[in-house]
Design an enzyme around this catalytic site. Structure first.
Site, short mmCIF file in Angstrom:
data_model
loop_
_atom_site.label_atom_id
_atom_site.label_comp_id
_atom_site.label_asym_id
_atom_site.label_seq_id
_atom_site.Cartn_x
_atom_site.Cartn_y
_atom_site.Cartn_z
N SER A 87 -3.19 -3.87 8.01
CA SER A 87 -4.53 -4.07 7.44
C SER A 87 -5.57 -4.32 8.53
O SER A 87 -5.25 -4.78 9.63
CB SER A 87 -4.53 -5.25 6.48
OG SER A 87 -3.56 -5.06 5.47
N1 SAH Z 1 1.17 -7.30 5.74
C1 SAH Z 1 1.29 -6.01 6.38
C2 SAH Z 1 0.57 -4.93 5.62
C3 SAH Z 1 1.56 -3.90 5.22
S1 SAH Z 1 1.01 -2.63 4.11
C4 SAH Z 1 0.87 -6.06 7.83
O1 SAH Z 1 0.33 -7.10 8.27
O2 SAH Z 1 1.12 -5.09 8.57
C5 SAH Z 1 1.93 -3.06 2.66
C6 SAH Z 1 3.42 -3.08 2.77
O3 SAH Z 1 3.93 -3.41 1.47
C7 SAH Z 1 4.07 -1.76 3.15
O4 SAH Z 1 4.86 -1.96 4.29
C8 SAH Z 1 4.93 -1.41 1.93
O5 SAH Z 1 6.15 -0.78 2.26
C9 SAH Z 1 5.18 -2.78 1.32
N2 SAH Z 1 5.54 -2.82 -0.08
C10 SAH Z 1 5.09 -2.05 -1.10
N3 SAH Z 1 5.67 -2.41 -2.27
C11 SAH Z 1 6.53 -3.43 -1.98
C12 SAH Z 1 7.43 -4.26 -2.74
N4 SAH Z 1 7.58 -4.11 -4.06
N5 SAH Z 1 8.12 -5.21 -2.09
C13 SAH Z 1 7.99 -5.39 -0.77
N6 SAH Z 1 7.17 -4.65 0.02
C14 SAH Z 1 6.44 -3.70 -0.58
#
Ligand code: SAH
Length: 216
Positions: free
Chosen positions: A63
């Protein structure tokens, strides 16, 4: 010439966070400390402090710094808090949380991303982060309840399992809306009641799972 990452980070904090109203001194200090360039692929490191999200592979993103800061500020973290994060992704948000809380529990559904995040946590010596691969829409029952929960992917609605894993008085931050655009929701547990507040508009990748979007 080598990039001065410390200086890039300092500028990021001033221009992207302080100038836009992030005030919490502990939050700002956490952003000065955590080396964001370590959370992207080496080829992207030069862009790590830019004012936008960046790709981390598998169609996912790290993000924008400002969005991470808003979510972190909304969480109002205390040093003794246990925090659950859904969507480990690069691990950057987890590393910020780990600076501000006692322990972080983070769940990622994609094993490759979880593995890369684990290597970063190890390399940086972040030993108060526990991670798991699985469907985070169902939370992480084993260590519940949590003082704070943050979801870093966009949900169609607030997952009931997450609400239910909050302590009384606990806070949940989750982007809810459509696949293309969401609003940050702040939910406070008051006994068996849940008070909702809406914060800013945002765009996250979809939260996929039993209590998220299906067929993704
Ligand atoms: N917090 C992260 C942002 C990642 S983007 C950072 O600082 O980089 C969102 C993430 O959520 C992705 O990696 C995606 O694979 C994950 N995601 C989506 N659905 C999910 C679920 N049900 N459980 C766990 N992770 C999930």
């Amino acid at each position: 010439m080598a990039i001065d990452y410390r200086q890039a980070r300092q500028r990021m904090v001033e221009v992207q966070l302080e100038a836009r109203g992030i005030r919490d001194a502990r939050v700002l200090e956490a952003f000065r400390r955590v080396p964001r360039h370590e959370f992207v692929e080496p080829a992207m490191a030069a862009q790590a402090y830019a004012d936008r999200p960046l790709p981390i592979g598998h169609g996912q993103t790290i993000s924008q710094p400002y969005m991470v800061a808003i979510m972190t500020e909304l969480l109002d973290l205390q040093p003794d808090h246990r925090v659950l994060e859904i969507g480990t992704g690069s691990g950057y948000q987890a590393a910020i949380l780990a600076e501000l809380a006692r322990s972080v529990f983070t769940v990622e559904r994609m094993p490759e991303l979880a593995r890369a995040a684990r290597e970063r946590f190890d390399r940086l010596g972040l030993d108060n982060i526990l991670q798991r691969v699985g469907d985070g829409t169902l939370g992480w029952k084993q260590y519940a309840p949590y003082d704070r929960i943050v979801v870093t992917a966009g949900a169609p609605r607030v997952p009931a399992s997450l609400r239910d894993q909050l302590v009384d008085g606990g806070l949940l931050v989750v982007p809810t809306g459509s696949r293309l655009g969401q609003v940050l929701e702040l939910i406070r547990r008051e006994g068996e009641r849940f008070a909702h507040e809406r914060s800013i508009a945002c765009t996250f990748v979809p939260l996929c799972g039993a209590e998220g979007w299906q067929n993704d």
